[in-house]
Write a protein that holds these residues in place. Structure first.
Motif, mmCIF file in Angstrom:
data_model
loop_
_atom_site.group_PDB
_atom_site.id
_atom_site.type_symbol
_atom_site.label_atom_id
_atom_site.label_comp_id
_atom_site.label_asym_id
_atom_site.label_seq_id
_atom_site.Cartn_x
_atom_site.Cartn_y
_atom_site.Cartn_z
ATOM 1 N N UNK A 219 0.820 -1.218 0.000
ATOM 2 C CA UNK A 219 0.000 0.000 0.000
ATOM 3 C C UNK A 219 0.848 1.260 0.000
ATOM 4 N N UNK A 220 2.133 1.165 0.382
ATOM 5 C CA UNK A 220 3.003 2.335 0.454
ATOM 6 C C UNK A 220 3.960 2.409 -0.719
ATOM 7 N N UNK A 221 3.703 1.645 -1.772
ATOM 8 C CA UNK A 221 4.594 1.612 -2.922
ATOM 9 C C UNK A 221 4.616 2.973 -3.610
ATOM 10 N N UNK A 222 5.822 3.511 -3.841
ATOM 11 C CA UNK A 222 5.955 4.818 -4.481
ATOM 12 C C UNK A 222 5.512 4.788 -5.935
ATOM 13 N N UNK A 223 5.432 3.610 -6.524
ATOM 14 C CA UNK A 223 5.052 3.464 -7.924
ATOM 15 C C UNK A 223 3.548 3.255 -8.065
ATOM 16 N N UNK A 224 2.783 3.857 -7.156
ATOM 17 C CA UNK A 224 1.331 3.640 -7.163
ATOM 18 C C UNK A 224 0.571 4.968 -7.151
ATOM 19 N N UNK A 225 1.249 6.047 -7.579
ATOM 20 C CA UNK A 225 0.607 7.351 -7.607
ATOM 21 C C UNK A 225 -0.203 7.558 -8.871
ATOM 22 N N UNK B 181 -9.194 -8.142 -17.653
ATOM 23 C CA UNK B 181 -7.770 -7.863 -17.831
ATOM 24 C C UNK B 181 -7.493 -6.365 -17.875
ATOM 25 N N UNK B 182 -8.462 -5.598 -18.348
ATOM 26 C CA UNK B 182 -8.275 -4.149 -18.395
ATOM 27 C C UNK B 182 -8.348 -3.508 -17.008
ATOM 28 N N UNK B 183 -8.890 -4.241 -16.034
ATOM 29 C CA UNK B 183 -9.032 -3.719 -14.674
ATOM 30 C C UNK B 183 -7.889 -4.110 -13.742
ATOM 31 N N UNK B 184 -7.287 -5.269 -13.986
ATOM 32 C CA UNK B 184 -6.303 -5.804 -13.031
ATOM 33 C C UNK B 184 -4.935 -5.179 -13.275
ATOM 34 N N UNK B 185 -4.321 -4.574 -12.251
ATOM 35 C CA UNK B 185 -3.019 -3.906 -12.404
ATOM 36 C C UNK B 185 -1.870 -4.918 -12.410
ATOM 37 N N UNK B 186 -1.555 -5.448 -13.571
ATOM 38 C CA UNK B 186 -0.541 -6.507 -13.666
ATOM 39 C C UNK B 186 0.814 -6.066 -13.110
ATOM 40 N N UNK B 187 1.111 -4.770 -13.221
ATOM 41 C CA UNK B 187 2.410 -4.292 -12.727
ATOM 42 C C UNK B 187 2.560 -4.503 -11.223
ATOM 43 N N UNK B 188 1.457 -4.615 -10.501
ATOM 44 C CA UNK B 188 1.526 -4.850 -9.059
ATOM 45 C C UNK B 188 1.917 -6.288 -8.713
ATOM 46 N N UNK B 189 1.879 -7.169 -9.697
ATOM 47 C CA UNK B 189 2.123 -8.586 -9.450
ATOM 48 C C UNK B 189 3.510 -9.041 -9.929
ATOM 49 N N UNK C 56 7.931 -8.105 -9.727
ATOM 50 C CA UNK C 56 8.918 -7.368 -8.935
ATOM 51 C C UNK C 56 9.090 -5.952 -9.467
ATOM 52 N N UNK C 57 9.376 -4.990 -8.587
ATOM 53 C CA UNK C 57 9.476 -3.580 -9.011
ATOM 54 C C UNK C 57 10.415 -3.334 -10.179
ATOM 55 N N UNK C 58 11.529 -4.066 -10.249
ATOM 56 C CA UNK C 58 12.491 -3.808 -11.326
ATOM 57 C C UNK C 58 12.017 -4.315 -12.685
ATOM 58 N N UNK C 59 10.877 -5.023 -12.727
ATOM 59 C CA UNK C 59 10.345 -5.528 -13.985
ATOM 60 C C UNK C 59 9.049 -4.836 -14.398
ATOM 61 N N UNK C 60 8.629 -3.830 -13.666
ATOM 62 C CA UNK C 60 7.330 -3.222 -13.941
ATOM 63 C C UNK C 60 7.255 -2.528 -15.292
ATOM 64 N N UNK C 61 8.374 -2.061 -15.802
ATOM 65 C CA UNK C 61 8.361 -1.456 -17.136
ATOM 66 C C UNK C 61 7.953 -2.468 -18.204
ATOM 67 N N UNK D 132 7.075 -13.389 -17.117
ATOM 68 C CA UNK D 132 8.161 -12.729 -16.399
ATOM 69 C C UNK D 132 8.493 -13.535 -15.151
ATOM 70 N N UNK D 133 9.764 -13.551 -14.732
ATOM 71 C CA UNK D 133 10.117 -14.248 -13.492
ATOM 72 C C UNK D 133 9.634 -13.478 -12.274
ATOM 73 N N UNK D 134 9.198 -14.209 -11.260
ATOM 74 C CA UNK D 134 8.772 -13.558 -10.011
ATOM 75 C C UNK D 134 9.554 -14.073 -8.810
ATOM 76 N N UNK D 135 10.592 -14.875 -9.065
ATOM 77 C CA UNK D 135 11.396 -15.426 -7.969
ATOM 78 C C UNK D 135 10.957 -16.832 -7.610
ATOM 79 N N UNK D 136 11.773 -17.516 -6.818
ATOM 80 C CA UNK D 136 11.481 -18.883 -6.369
ATOM 81 C C UNK D 136 11.275 -19.862 -7.526
ATOM 82 N N UNK D 137 11.897 -19.561 -8.692
ATOM 83 C CA UNK D 137 11.727 -20.426 -9.846
ATOM 84 C C UNK D 137 10.354 -20.345 -10.486
ATOM 85 N N UNK D 138 9.557 -19.341 -10.111
ATOM 86 C CA UNK D 138 8.195 -19.192 -10.607
ATOM 87 C C UNK D 138 8.116 -18.058 -11.626
#
Length: 234
Positions: free
Chosen positions: A6-12, A52-60, A62-67, A75-81
């Motif tokens: 909820x405090x993510x700076x990339x959510x303005x 799909x037009x409603x769900x903010x995929x960038x929130x799901x 890692x921050x360095x992959x949001x672009x 996209x990788x999300x860690x833990x081999x997933x």
């Protein structure tokens, strides 16, 4: 893995406007792909595209992959997933043929993106994730994003979630060599199960399993796909 809080700076507001344009571009790309794909002349269901037009995929992711969040690729999300390609998320959701009366079981919460899409279309979503730490973080993420009809817990997907069975729809987001019997048992007559079937090094087949009123199962191949393996499935 670090996901949205909820405090993510990339959510303005400014960043959300940018993401909204990218998200709509992703949706239009999926619409175009569906119209020309070999699995059928029918278009992708509009309610799926709207979800799909409603769900903010960038929130799901890692921050360095949001672009890259709205590109039509996994996209990788860690833990081999990974977070699945948006087109595959749309395709699997479309074949479920969901409505707000449906109770859905999802095997493999993963990033939570597919879970959020299901939440937009179904009545209740029960999602199992085999990795406890991932289940806990994604449950918080979905709650922070306001998805109130989603229930996530850590557990072995092979066993399903008997406490809330039977399910109108079941979706499996990892590849199994065979379909676990408990999932078939927990599917309602008239229900649909969408699952990738095949080995890790094989091209897998995304399959639709339907259960008729007599309890008989019918299988249909949808598309060749590649998913991470279903942990726990032989």
């Amino acid at each position: 893995m670090s996901l949205y809080t909820a405090h993510d700076a990339d959510h303005g507001p400014a960043s959300q406007d940018r993401y909204a344009q990218a998200r709509q571009g992703m949706v239009e790309n999926i619409r175009s792909m569906a119209a020309t794909n070999h699995w059928g002349a029918r278009p992708m269901a509009e309610n799926v595209l709207l979800a799909l037009s409603k769900v903010p995929r960038h929130c799901f992711v890692p921050p360095d992959l949001r672009a890259h969040a709205y590109g039509n690729h996994p996209l990788p999300i860690g833990n081999g997933q990974t977070i699945s390609q948006p087109y595959i998320v749309a395709l699997m959701t479309d074949w479920l043929a969901l409505d707000k009366q449906h109770r859905v079981l999802e095997i493999g919460t993963g990033s939570g993106y597919q879970t959020a899409v299901l939440s937009e279309l179904a009545g209740q979503v029960y999602s199992l994730e085999v990795l406890p730490q991932l289940a806990a973080s994604v449950a918080k993420l979905l709650a922070d994003l306001g998805y109130r009809n989603v229930h996530v817990k850590a557990g072995d997907g092979c066993a399903g979630w008997p406490a809330h069975a039977p399910y109108d729809r079941i979706i499996v987001t990892a590849a199994a060599r065979h379909i676990p019997q408990p999932l078939l048992d927990q599917l309602k007559p008239g229900g649909r199960l969408v699952i990738p079937v095949g080995g890790l090094i094989d091209v897998q087949q995304l399959q639709l399993i339907t259960k008729d009123a007599a309890g008989q199962f019918h299988r249909e191949d949808i598309e060749s796909v590649r998913f991470v393996p279903f942990i726990g499935a032989d």
